[in-house]
Enzyme design. Sequence first.
Site, mmCIF file in Angstrom:
data_model
loop_
_atom_site.group_PDB
_atom_site.id
_atom_site.type_symbol
_atom_site.label_atom_id
_atom_site.label_comp_id
_atom_site.label_asym_id
_atom_site.label_seq_id
_atom_site.Cartn_x
_atom_site.Cartn_y
_atom_site.Cartn_z
ATOM 1 C CE1 TYR A 202 -3.242 2.846 0.202
ATOM 2 C CE2 TYR A 202 -4.102 1.842 2.194
ATOM 3 C CZ TYR A 202 -4.194 2.785 1.198
ATOM 4 O OH TYR A 202 -5.249 3.682 1.201
ATOM 5 C CE LYS B 175 -5.761 1.321 -1.034
ATOM 6 N NZ LYS B 175 -6.147 2.486 -1.795
HETATM 7 C C1 LIG Z 1 -5.577 9.668 0.564
HETATM 8 C C2 LIG Z 1 -6.626 8.609 0.530
HETATM 9 O O1 LIG Z 1 -7.285 8.356 1.514
HETATM 10 N N1 LIG Z 1 -6.792 7.946 -0.606
HETATM 11 C C3 LIG Z 1 -7.782 6.924 -0.778
HETATM 12 C C4 LIG Z 1 -7.147 5.657 -1.135
HETATM 13 O O2 LIG Z 1 -6.422 5.547 -2.072
HETATM 14 C C5 LIG Z 1 -8.750 7.369 -1.889
HETATM 15 O O3 LIG Z 1 -9.577 6.306 -2.249
HETATM 16 C C6 LIG Z 1 -9.545 8.575 -1.417
HETATM 17 O O4 LIG Z 1 -10.367 8.195 -0.337
HETATM 18 C C7 LIG Z 1 -10.433 9.138 -2.514
HETATM 19 O O5 LIG Z 1 -9.700 9.322 -3.670
HETATM 20 C C8 LIG Z 1 -11.103 10.429 -2.087
HETATM 21 O O6 LIG Z 1 -10.182 11.478 -1.998
HETATM 22 C C1 LIG Z 2 -8.498 2.985 -0.034
HETATM 23 C C2 LIG Z 2 -8.790 3.427 1.274
HETATM 24 O O1 LIG Z 2 -9.415 4.416 1.423
HETATM 25 C C3 LIG Z 2 -8.382 2.613 2.400
HETATM 26 O O2 LIG Z 2 -7.210 2.399 2.594
HETATM 27 O O3 LIG Z 2 -9.233 2.150 3.143
#
Ligand SMILES: CC(=O)N[C@H](C=O)[C@@H](O)[C@H](O)[C@H](O)CO
Ligand SMILES: CC(=O)C(=O)O
Length: 303
Positions: free
Chosen positions: A137, A165
């Site tokens: 991640y 990811k």
């Molecule tokens: C920084 C962060 O939390 N990124 C998430 C995971 O990749 C995204 O899925 C965000 O929740 C999404 O892009 C909304 O900003």
């Molecule tokens: C993708 C995301 O938002 C999470 O790590 O749960």
Amino acid sequence: MELEKFKGIIPAFYACYDDAGEVSENRTKEFCNYLFEKGVKGLYVGGSSGECIYQNLDERKATLKYVSETLKGKLTLIAHVGAPSTRESVILAKYAEELGYDALSAIPPIYFKLPESSIDKYWSEIIDSTDLPFIIYNIPQTTGYSLSMNLFKKMLENKKVIGVKNSSMPVMDIERFKACGGENVIVFNGPDEQYVSGRLIGADSGIGGTYAAMPELFLQAEEFVSSGNFTDARRIQTDINDIIIALCSLNGSMYSAIKELLKLRGLNIGSVRGPLEEVSGEDLFKIEGIKESIDQAILKYRR
Ligand SMILES: CC(=O)N[C@H](C=O)[C@@H](O)[C@H](O)[C@H](O)CO
Ligand SMILES: CC(=O)C(=O)O
């Protein structure tokens, strides 16, 4: 390694609490069924969206258990097991394996800014603790560490590492990881606001924090991308981004806004845990309008 089961729309699972703020078995299972009925490919359990760093080991284990009891064999289940210490991460990893999860994933170590050798060791000890495949991640905006190509290559030498990811903002990072990993490595798009561009530049799949708020729209975006309809893919991404920006413009955390939105969509999974703040006052009423926008966007693309 069969990678097909990881390809599709994989929502990040939200923490489900009862009205007293305790992890709720009923609500967790209801949320599982809700997402299953929407037709998603899998779930990413216990990540940022699962409020992992605000939950103790027992609470995280309980959530992993409730999800597998409901959906094992029905959806692809990925357990995020990153925790403050290696010891706790390994406990979660072994437990996820016992429960029949399809893969593990973890952020790099948090709080101390450790050298890359420690990150390597941390991930490797988690990987060695089970027979499950592992997904790195990379989320520099919250962890402060940006995955280097060197460490990525080194991790890929371990055949249990099946992909990354990637939640860093430059879509080019996805292109670079894909170019380096090739066909046998899976790259997941992280930023939901760039789902379409992430897929076009090389992401095989997506794991996202807002998918569960509007699974219909991400499933539709994926259909546009995979069928080569890029005009509509771009249009739906714009609708999605307007909605994400609206969700993030309220007082309180995005997760609180999404949980209030889900209540309007017919599902109560409680609220967020402090220090995340709840949406309050006037802003609560704005969520009604966001729900309207989602409903309209769903109808707009439905044939
Ligand atoms: C920084 C962060 O939390 N990124 C998430 C995971 O990749 C995204 O899925 C965000 O929740 C999404 O892009 C909304 O900003
Ligand atoms: C993708 C995301 O938002 C999470 O790590 O749960």
